[in-house]
Design a protein around this motif. Structure first.
Motif, PDB file in Angstrom:
ATOM      1  N   UNK A   1       0.791  -1.226   0.000  1.00  0.00           N
ATOM      2  CA  UNK A   1       0.000   0.000   0.000  1.00  0.00           C
ATOM      3  C   UNK A   1       0.831   1.289   0.000  1.00  0.00           C
ATOM      4  N   UNK A   2       1.982   1.268   0.684  1.00  0.00           N
ATOM      5  CA  UNK A   2       2.797   2.479   0.762  1.00  0.00           C
ATOM      6  C   UNK A   2       4.272   2.104   0.682  1.00  0.00           C
ATOM      7  N   UNK A   3       4.736   1.666  -0.476  1.00  0.00           N
ATOM      8  CA  UNK A   3       6.121   1.179  -0.577  1.00  0.00           C
ATOM      9  C   UNK A   3       7.173   2.207  -0.192  1.00  0.00           C
ATOM     10  N   UNK A   4       6.879   3.465  -0.394  1.00  0.00           N
ATOM     11  CA  UNK A   4       7.859   4.496  -0.052  1.00  0.00           C
ATOM     12  C   UNK A   4       8.073   4.608   1.459  1.00  0.00           C
ATOM     13  N   UNK A   5       7.149   4.080   2.236  1.00  0.00           N
ATOM     14  CA  UNK A   5       7.266   4.170   3.696  1.00  0.00           C
ATOM     15  C   UNK A   5       7.906   2.941   4.318  1.00  0.00           C
TER      16      UNK A   5
END
Length: 224
Positions: free
Chosen positions: A148-152
Motif C-alpha cells: 500500500x505504501x512502498x515508499x514508507x
C-alpha cells in the motif's frame, strides 16, 4: 526503474547486512560501556541506533537489492514468486557472510578480540514465542507497506524493530543471519550458540505464518 545484476545485488546484501551488524553489536558495546550498569539505558542506546540504521540502510540498498538483509525475508520473496531459488540461496550466503563480517568489524572498532563465542544464554519457551511474534510482525510490516505504501517501508521497518526490541522478551532478533552472527560476539548483543537453533526455527515459523496470513489478507477480492 533501474535494474542491477546479480553481482551488484549480492554485494549490496552482504555490505548492507555487515553494516547492520556493525551497528547492532557496536551500539551494544558502546551502550553497555556508557550505561554504568544500567541495562535499560544500554538497551535504549542499542535500540535507537539499530532502528535508525535500518531506515538508512534500506533507503541506500533497497533500490539495488531490495535490502532484505535477512534470510527469512528472502524466503518469503521466493514463496511469493518474486525471486528465483538460486538467487535466493546466494542472497542467504551473502547475508550470512556479511553479518559475520559486521560483528568482527564492531569488535575491531572497540578493541575487543575479533574472534569470540557468546556465552549469553537466551533459552526458554518465552524467548521462542517472542521470536515468532517478532518475525511475524517484521514480515507483516514489509508486506503491508510494500502493498500500500512502498515508499514508507524503510521508516516502517525501522520503527517496528525499535518497538519490538522492547515489547518482546528476546529483543527481536527476527533474522537468522543476525542470530548466527551474534553467537560470535560475547558482548551485550550476543547469543550463546546453544540458543541459536530455537531462535532460527522460531523465526522461520513466524515468517511462514506472516506469509500465509498476509498472502490471503492482501489479496483483493474480484468483483463481478
Amino acid at each position: 526503474m533501474e535494474t542491477f545484476g546479480a553481482s551488484r545485488r549480492l554485494l549490496a546484501e552482504g555490505l548492507g547486512t555487515a553494516l547492520l551488524l556493525a551497528v547492532v553489536v557496536g551500539s551494544g558495546i558502546m551502550g553497555e560501556r556508557l550505561a554504568g550498569g544500567n541495562l535499560a539505558l544500554a538497551l535504549l542506546g542499542n535500540t535507537l541506533a539499530t532502528g535508525a540504521a535500518l531506515v538508512v540502510l534500506i533507503w541506500v540498498f533497497g533500490p539495488i537489492s531490495g535490502a532484505h538483509f535477512n534470510p527469512v525475508v528472502t524466503l518469503v520473496a521466493v514463496l511469493r514468486r518474486e525471486m528465483p531459488w538460486r538467487l535466493a540461496l546466494a542472497y542467504g550466503a551473502a547475508q550470512a557472510a556479511g553479518a559475520v563480517l559486521g560483528v568482527w568489524t564492531a569488535h575491531a572498532m572497540f578493541g575487543e578480540p575479533v574472534l569470540q563465542v557468546s556465552t549469553r544464554l537466551r533459552d526458554g519457551g518465552a524467548q521462542a514465542v517472542s521470536e515468532v511474534v517478532a518475525t511475524f510482525g517484521l514480515v507483516a510490516t514489509i508486506l503491508g507497506t510494500a502493498r500500500f505504501r512502498p515508499q514508507s517501508t524503510p521508516m516502517a521497518v525501522g520503527l517496528y524493530i525499535t518497538a519490538a526490541y522492547w515489547f518482546t522478551a528476546s529483543t527481536a532478533f527476527a533474522n537468522p543471519a543476525v542470530t548466527l552472527a551474534r553467537s560470535l560476539s560475547d558482548t551485550f548483543a550476543g547469543i550463546a550458540p546453544s540458543s541459536v537453533p530455537a531462535f532460527i526455527l522460531a523465526q522461520v515459523v513466524g515468517a511462514l505464518l506472516a506469509a500465509g496470513v498476509f498472502g490471503w489478507l492482501l489479496e483483493a477480492e474480484k468483483t463481478a
